[in-house]
Scaffold this active site. Structure first.
Site, short mmCIF file in Angstrom:
data_model
loop_
_atom_site.label_atom_id
_atom_site.label_comp_id
_atom_site.label_asym_id
_atom_site.label_seq_id
_atom_site.Cartn_x
_atom_site.Cartn_y
_atom_site.Cartn_z
CE1 TYR A 1 -3.33 2.90 0.84
CE2 TYR A 1 -1.96 3.30 2.76
CZ TYR A 1 -2.98 3.69 1.91
OH TYR A 1 -3.63 4.89 2.12
P1 NAD Z 1 -12.63 4.52 1.57
O1 NAD Z 1 -12.33 3.10 1.19
O2 NAD Z 1 -13.75 4.80 2.49
O3 NAD Z 1 -12.80 5.40 0.27
C1 NAD Z 1 -12.25 5.05 -0.99
C2 NAD Z 1 -13.39 5.04 -1.99
O4 NAD Z 1 -12.82 4.76 -3.27
C3 NAD Z 1 -14.43 3.95 -1.70
O5 NAD Z 1 -15.73 4.51 -1.67
C4 NAD Z 1 -14.28 2.98 -2.86
O6 NAD Z 1 -15.50 2.38 -3.24
C5 NAD Z 1 -13.70 3.87 -3.94
N1 NAD Z 1 -12.89 3.13 -4.92
C6 NAD Z 1 -11.96 2.19 -4.65
N2 NAD Z 1 -11.46 1.71 -5.81
C7 NAD Z 1 -12.07 2.37 -6.81
C8 NAD Z 1 -11.98 2.32 -8.21
N3 NAD Z 1 -11.16 1.46 -8.83
N4 NAD Z 1 -12.76 3.14 -8.95
C9 NAD Z 1 -13.62 3.99 -8.35
N5 NAD Z 1 -13.77 4.08 -7.01
C10 NAD Z 1 -12.99 3.28 -6.26
O7 NAD Z 1 -11.24 5.06 2.18
P2 NAD Z 1 -10.89 6.44 2.92
O8 NAD Z 1 -10.42 6.08 4.27
O9 NAD Z 1 -11.97 7.41 2.74
O10 NAD Z 1 -9.61 6.89 2.09
C11 NAD Z 1 -9.69 7.84 1.03
C12 NAD Z 1 -8.29 8.05 0.46
O11 NAD Z 1 -7.41 8.54 1.49
C13 NAD Z 1 -7.64 6.80 -0.09
O12 NAD Z 1 -6.88 7.16 -1.22
C14 NAD Z 1 -6.72 6.37 1.03
O13 NAD Z 1 -5.64 5.59 0.55
C15 NAD Z 1 -6.28 7.70 1.56
N6 NAD Z 1 -5.82 7.67 2.95
C16 NAD Z 1 -6.74 7.40 3.95
C17 NAD Z 1 -6.30 7.37 5.26
C18 NAD Z 1 -7.24 7.11 6.40
O14 NAD Z 1 -6.79 7.09 7.56
N7 NAD Z 1 -8.55 6.90 6.16
C19 NAD Z 1 -4.94 7.61 5.57
C20 NAD Z 1 -4.05 7.85 4.52
C21 NAD Z 1 -4.50 7.90 3.23
#
Ligand code: NAD
Length: 314
Positions: free
Chosen positions: A150
């Site tokens: 990741y």
């Molecule tokens: P989440 O899984 O709730 O949101 C990601 C969304 O992307 C989901 O709704 C999913 O259905 C959609 N998705 C995934 N693959 C897809 C694709 N191929 N095409 C279209 N849609 C797709 O996760 P989150 O926690 O809201 O994270 C959002 C972003 O922030 C991500 O990029 C994650 O890597 C990054 N991030 C999150 C955190 C955290 O603590 N939550 C920390 C660091 C980075």
């Protein structure tokens, strides 16, 4: 009014970001594939809450769909949050993580290169710092040793963003989020999982000796940073978005015990491959350049989360 594409806008952070943009009058298009990484019904519920947004069910890797959306949408900005998230599951399916997080990002960048005035905000992660022991983490620190697939995909995304910015002039900002929590948090993430376990009087999976530390960031603070990044997006910049304070796993469990009024039961397990000992953000660059100003300390944020969790249970 800006036209903004929010990829992953039905997810946890994405739905909060989309809500904030709608509230200030922007026109939001959400592209989300509603995958089953966690219950898609939760994402549908998030999307239903986004009144006025255009919701597109589809995959960022569908080049024809993405091309059509960009042509019709004439976006002023793209906030790219769609990804396969999570460190531990990435060890089980690194190819899929690579395909979505790296190839999917390039597919968007290839559309942006035809419209280099559109701004691009990319969700990166604190995991790019790997096991660095110099804290707090600064954007200029060494990031050559990601310790999970990741993390490597997020660093690869940052690099590809830079390359497209360099070649085509796309204004681009990469945001390194530090463990985000708050209402609607992904159910498999620690705070959500621990609160649920506490209320259900079930054991909390507790990895290591409790001394690992995380910089927990309340989602409203992240949204503030994301929206400011969109508005200030110029050149190529990377920012840490964290709370700039750390909490040990043991402290977290005890705060959750107090906030829920339940005595946590611990299921002690060894540290997991891919985990790091500490994350800790230096946010001085984001404060200076964006006016980012995180406001919610972890105790208050967990109390808010517990209130939200209880409100759903009734
Ligand atoms: P989440 O899984 O709730 O949101 C990601 C969304 O992307 C989901 O709704 C999913 O259905 C959609 N998705 C995934 N693959 C897809 C694709 N191929 N095409 C279209 N849609 C797709 O996760 P989150 O926690 O809201 O994270 C959002 C972003 O922030 C991500 O990029 C994650 O890597 C990054 N991030 C999150 C955190 C955290 O603590 N939550 C920390 C660091 C980075």
């Amino acid at each position: 009014m800006q036209r903004v594409l929010v990829t992953g806008g039905a997810g946890f952070i994405g739905s909060h970001v989309a809500t904030a943009l709608i509230a200030r009058g922007d026109h939001v298009t959400v592209l989300d594939n509603f995958n089953d990484f966690y219950d898609p019904a939760l994402k549908r519920e998030n999307a239903r809450g986004l009144r006025g947004a255009t919701i597109v069910t589809g995959d960022i890797r569908d080049e024809n769909l993405v091309s059509r959306l960009f042509t019709e949408g004439e976006f002023d900005g793209v906030i790219h949050l769609a990804a396969m998230a999570g460190v531990r599951p990435s060890l089980l399916d690194p190819l899929h993580y690579q395909d979505v997080n790296v190839r999917g990002t390039v597919i968007l960048l290839e559309e942006l290169k035809k419209r280099p005035k559109s701004r691009f905000v990319f969700a990166s992660s604190s995991s790019v710092y790997g096991s660095n022991d110099k804290v707090p983490f600064e954007e200029t620190d060494d990031i050559h040793h990601p310790v999970s697939p990741y993390a490597a995909t997020k660093r690869a995304g940052e690099l590809l963003c830079y390359t497209h910015h360099h070649l085509y002039g796309i204004p681009t900002t990469a945001l390194r989020f530090f463990t985000v929590y708050g209402p609607k948090q992904r159910p498999e993430m620690a705070i959500h999982k621990f609160v649920k376990a506490a209320f259900e009087k079930k054991p909390i999976p507790f990895f290591g000796d409790g001394s690992t530390r995380r910089d927990y960031t309340y989602v409203d603070d992240i949204v503030d940073g994301v929206v400011k990044s969109l508005d200030h997006c110029a050149g190529y910049e990377i920012y840490n978005l964290g709370e700039s304070a750390t909490t040990s796993l043991s402290e977290l469990v005890s705060i959750i015990g107090e906030a829920t009024g339940e005595k946590p039961i611990l299921d002690k397990q060894p540290m997991q491959p891919g985990d790091v000992l500490i994350t800790y953000a230096d946010v001085s660059k984001a404060k200076r350049m964006l006016g980012y100003d995180p406001k919610v300390p972890v105790r208050e944020g967990i109390e808010r989360f517990v209130r939200w969790y209880r409100s759903r249970a009734v």
